[in-house]
Write an enzyme that holds these catalytic residues in place. Structure first.
Site, PDB file in Angstrom:
ATOM      1  N   HIS A   1       0.836  -1.200   0.000  1.00 31.36           N
ATOM      2  CA  HIS A   1       0.000   0.000   0.000  1.00 31.36           C
ATOM      3  C   HIS A   1       0.870   1.249   0.000  1.00 31.36           C
ATOM      4  O   HIS A   1       2.069   1.196   0.273  1.00 31.36           O
ATOM      5  CB  HIS A   1      -0.916   0.041   1.235  1.00 31.36           C
ATOM      6  CG  HIS A   1      -2.118  -0.841   1.111  1.00 31.36           C
ATOM      7  ND1 HIS A   1      -2.088  -2.176   1.451  1.00 31.36           N
ATOM      8  CD2 HIS A   1      -3.387  -0.590   0.673  1.00 31.36           C
ATOM      9  CE1 HIS A   1      -3.287  -2.716   1.230  1.00 31.36           C
ATOM     10  NE2 HIS A   1      -4.093  -1.773   0.758  1.00 31.36           N
TER      11      HIS A   1
ATOM     12  N   LYS B   1      -0.553   4.892   4.548  1.00 28.06           N
ATOM     13  CA  LYS B   1      -1.446   3.944   5.258  1.00 28.06           C
ATOM     14  C   LYS B   1      -0.975   3.774   6.697  1.00 28.06           C
ATOM     15  O   LYS B   1       0.205   3.608   6.969  1.00 28.06           O
ATOM     16  CB  LYS B   1      -1.476   2.599   4.525  1.00 28.06           C
ATOM     17  CG  LYS B   1      -2.477   1.640   5.138  1.00 28.06           C
ATOM     18  CD  LYS B   1      -2.848   0.512   4.203  1.00 28.06           C
ATOM     19  CE  LYS B   1      -3.777  -0.488   4.862  1.00 28.06           C
ATOM     20  NZ  LYS B   1      -5.042   0.097   5.326  1.00 28.06           N
TER      21      LYS B   1
HETATM   22  P1  NAD Z   1      -7.352   9.504   5.175  1.00 29.09           P
HETATM   23  O1  NAD Z   1      -6.378   9.628   6.307  1.00 29.09           O
HETATM   24  O2  NAD Z   1      -7.025  10.129   3.859  1.00 29.09           O
HETATM   25  O3  NAD Z   1      -8.774  10.093   5.627  1.00 29.09           O
HETATM   26  C1  NAD Z   1      -9.368   9.850   6.883  1.00 29.09           C
HETATM   27  C2  NAD Z   1     -10.223  11.055   7.231  1.00 29.09           C
HETATM   28  O4  NAD Z   1     -10.926  10.737   8.422  1.00 29.09           O
HETATM   29  C3  NAD Z   1      -9.378  12.313   7.518  1.00 29.09           C
HETATM   30  O5  NAD Z   1      -9.912  13.439   6.832  1.00 29.09           O
HETATM   31  C4  NAD Z   1      -9.504  12.485   9.034  1.00 29.09           C
HETATM   32  O6  NAD Z   1      -9.455  13.851   9.456  1.00 29.09           O
HETATM   33  C5  NAD Z   1     -10.878  11.839   9.299  1.00 29.09           C
HETATM   34  N1  NAD Z   1     -10.974  11.374  10.692  1.00 29.09           N
HETATM   35  C6  NAD Z   1     -10.072  10.640  11.372  1.00 29.09           C
HETATM   36  N2  NAD Z   1     -10.483  10.465  12.632  1.00 29.09           N
HETATM   37  C7  NAD Z   1     -11.682  11.095  12.747  1.00 29.09           C
HETATM   38  C8  NAD Z   1     -12.597  11.267  13.826  1.00 29.09           C
HETATM   39  N3  NAD Z   1     -12.326  10.810  15.046  1.00 29.09           N
HETATM   40  N4  NAD Z   1     -13.758  11.943  13.572  1.00 29.09           N
HETATM   41  C9  NAD Z   1     -14.019  12.457  12.346  1.00 29.09           C
HETATM   42  N5  NAD Z   1     -13.159  12.349  11.295  1.00 29.09           N
HETATM   43  C10 NAD Z   1     -12.013  11.661  11.497  1.00 29.09           C
HETATM   44  O7  NAD Z   1      -7.614   7.936   5.019  1.00 29.09           O
HETATM   45  P2  NAD Z   1      -8.243   7.145   3.779  1.00 29.09           P
HETATM   46  O8  NAD Z   1      -7.170   6.703   2.842  1.00 29.09           O
HETATM   47  O9  NAD Z   1      -9.421   7.885   3.246  1.00 29.09           O
HETATM   48  O10 NAD Z   1      -8.744   5.800   4.534  1.00 29.09           O
HETATM   49  C11 NAD Z   1      -9.612   5.866   5.647  1.00 29.09           C
HETATM   50  C12 NAD Z   1      -9.824   4.469   6.209  1.00 29.09           C
HETATM   51  O11 NAD Z   1     -10.477   3.635   5.247  1.00 29.09           O
HETATM   52  C13 NAD Z   1      -8.531   3.726   6.582  1.00 29.09           C
HETATM   53  O12 NAD Z   1      -8.750   2.945   7.731  1.00 29.09           O
HETATM   54  C14 NAD Z   1      -8.281   2.830   5.377  1.00 29.09           C
HETATM   55  O13 NAD Z   1      -7.493   1.693   5.678  1.00 29.09           O
HETATM   56  C15 NAD Z   1      -9.698   2.450   5.032  1.00 29.09           C
HETATM   57  N6  NAD Z   1      -9.925   2.013   3.647  1.00 29.09           N
HETATM   58  C16 NAD Z   1     -10.813   0.990   3.487  1.00 29.09           C
HETATM   59  C17 NAD Z   1     -11.150   0.585   2.210  1.00 29.09           C
HETATM   60  C18 NAD Z   1     -12.226  -0.471   2.042  1.00 29.09           C
HETATM   61  O14 NAD Z   1     -12.531  -0.866   0.908  1.00 29.09           O
HETATM   62  N7  NAD Z   1     -12.853  -0.922   3.147  1.00 29.09           N
HETATM   63  C19 NAD Z   1     -10.575   1.190   1.094  1.00 29.09           C
HETATM   64  C20 NAD Z   1      -9.675   2.229   1.304  1.00 29.09           C
HETATM   65  C21 NAD Z   1      -9.368   2.653   2.599  1.00 29.09           C
END
Ligand code: NAD
Length: 267
Positions: free
Chosen positions: A153, A157
């Site tokens: 990744h 991440k």
């Molecule tokens: P990112 O860091 O770009 O975005 C996360 C967002 O969440 C940020 O804007 C952050 O400010 C916000 N956030 C964090 N804690 C918070 C809280 N307590 N309250 C409100 N907002 C909050 O991350 P990303 O790449 O968008 O990924 C997010 C999550 O999704 C990760 O855990 C990643 O592993 C997961 N993910 C899952 C899949 C899937 O298919 N299930 C796919 C991609 C990413």
């Protein structure tokens, strides 16, 4: 129109979800929730938030009660918070956030007694099919074949191994009667001779973090003389975002309970 709130709206996934909701005919963005205060400098994302009613120049702090479903791609702390709020306000919830622990899963089970919740470490059709394929392969090949899971990744991440890699390991354990806690070996390190032999039947797990890789997962089954590999490469985050939106569309019509992508995809 189905009213959707995005939790983690300022993030990589959140911004794509908002863009795809804006393009869809049947979904309406009614909440852009994030812990960061101000709208992103990125013009497109800011415009989407404003379109969603975030006109004060700030992300919302909680999921609006009028939402018919919330989609969470945030952080473990974020998921804990939104889970509590959605259960209290009876809002169906799609959880894509990874890195959740056993206690988080128990909390999801508990909340799923009052609202429908779909949690999946990966929302793509390809990966969910891969979960089935690797389980079947592991069952048919047995311990004469060494099982190794390799995931790669992007450098941003935060958790490792990926939730998807753990999902693949779980699928293999389930199909073979193995146990995620005892039969998975994370990395292989042993500088002195004899320190790191490959144990028969162990599932090897390796995580690589580099550059801007969206997500790659490979499971190989190797014997003396042949190797079978099942590999999935995500080239665009939209594959996860489309899956999460399909999950939300499906979830709004379900009774309370805990669901997975296999329910949405009919796998
Ligand atoms: P990112 O860091 O770009 O975005 C996360 C967002 O969440 C940020 O804007 C952050 O400010 C916000 N956030 C964090 N804690 C918070 C809280 N307590 N309250 C409100 N907002 C909050 O991350 P990303 O790449 O968008 O990924 C997010 C999550 O999704 C990760 O855990 C990643 O592993 C997961 N993910 C899952 C899949 C899937 O298919 N299930 C796919 C991609 C990413």
């Amino acid at each position: 129109m189905i009213r959707i709130a995005v939790h983690g709206a300022a993030g990589r996934m959140g911004r794509r979800l908002m863009a795809l909701i804006a393009q869809s005919d049947d979904l309406q963005l009614v909440g852009a929730v994030d812990r960061v205060e101000h709208l992103p400098s990125d013009e497109e994302a800011a415009a989407l938030c404003i379109q969603a009613g975030v006109s004060t120049g700030q992300f919302q702090d909680t999921v609006p009660k009028q939402a018919e479903a919330a989609i969470d791609f945030s952080s473990v702390a974020g998921t804990r918070r939104v889970l509590e709020q959605c259960a209290a306000d009876r809002i169906p919830l799609v959880i894509g956030t990874t890195g959740l622990n056993a206690q988080d899963h128990l909390a999801i089970d508990h909340a799923a007694e009052s609202i429908p919740i779909l949690q999946a470490p990966n929302m793509s059709l390809g990966i969910n099919l891969m979960m089935i394929l690797v389980g079947r392969a592991a069952q048919m090949l047995g311990d004469d074949y060494d099982t190794e899971i390799l995931e790669t990744h992007h450098r941003f991440k935060k958790d490792a191994p990926s939730g998807t890699a753990l999902g693949l390991a779980s699928a293999i354990c389930k199909a073979t009667g193995k146990d995620l806690a005892n039969d998975v070996c994370y990395g292989q390190y042993g500088p002195d001779p004899g320190d790191a032999p490959r144990e028969r039947g162990r599932i090897g797990m390796h995580a690589v973090r580099m550059g801007d890789v969206v997500g790659e997962h490979a499971v190989s089954f190797s014997a003396l003389g042949e190797r079978l590999e099942v590999k999935h490469i995500a080239t665009d985050r939209d594959v996860f975002a489309h899956g999460a939106l399909a999950a939300a569309r499906w979830l709004v019509n379900q009774p309370p309970g805990r669901y997975g992508m296999e329910d949405v995809l009919g796998l």
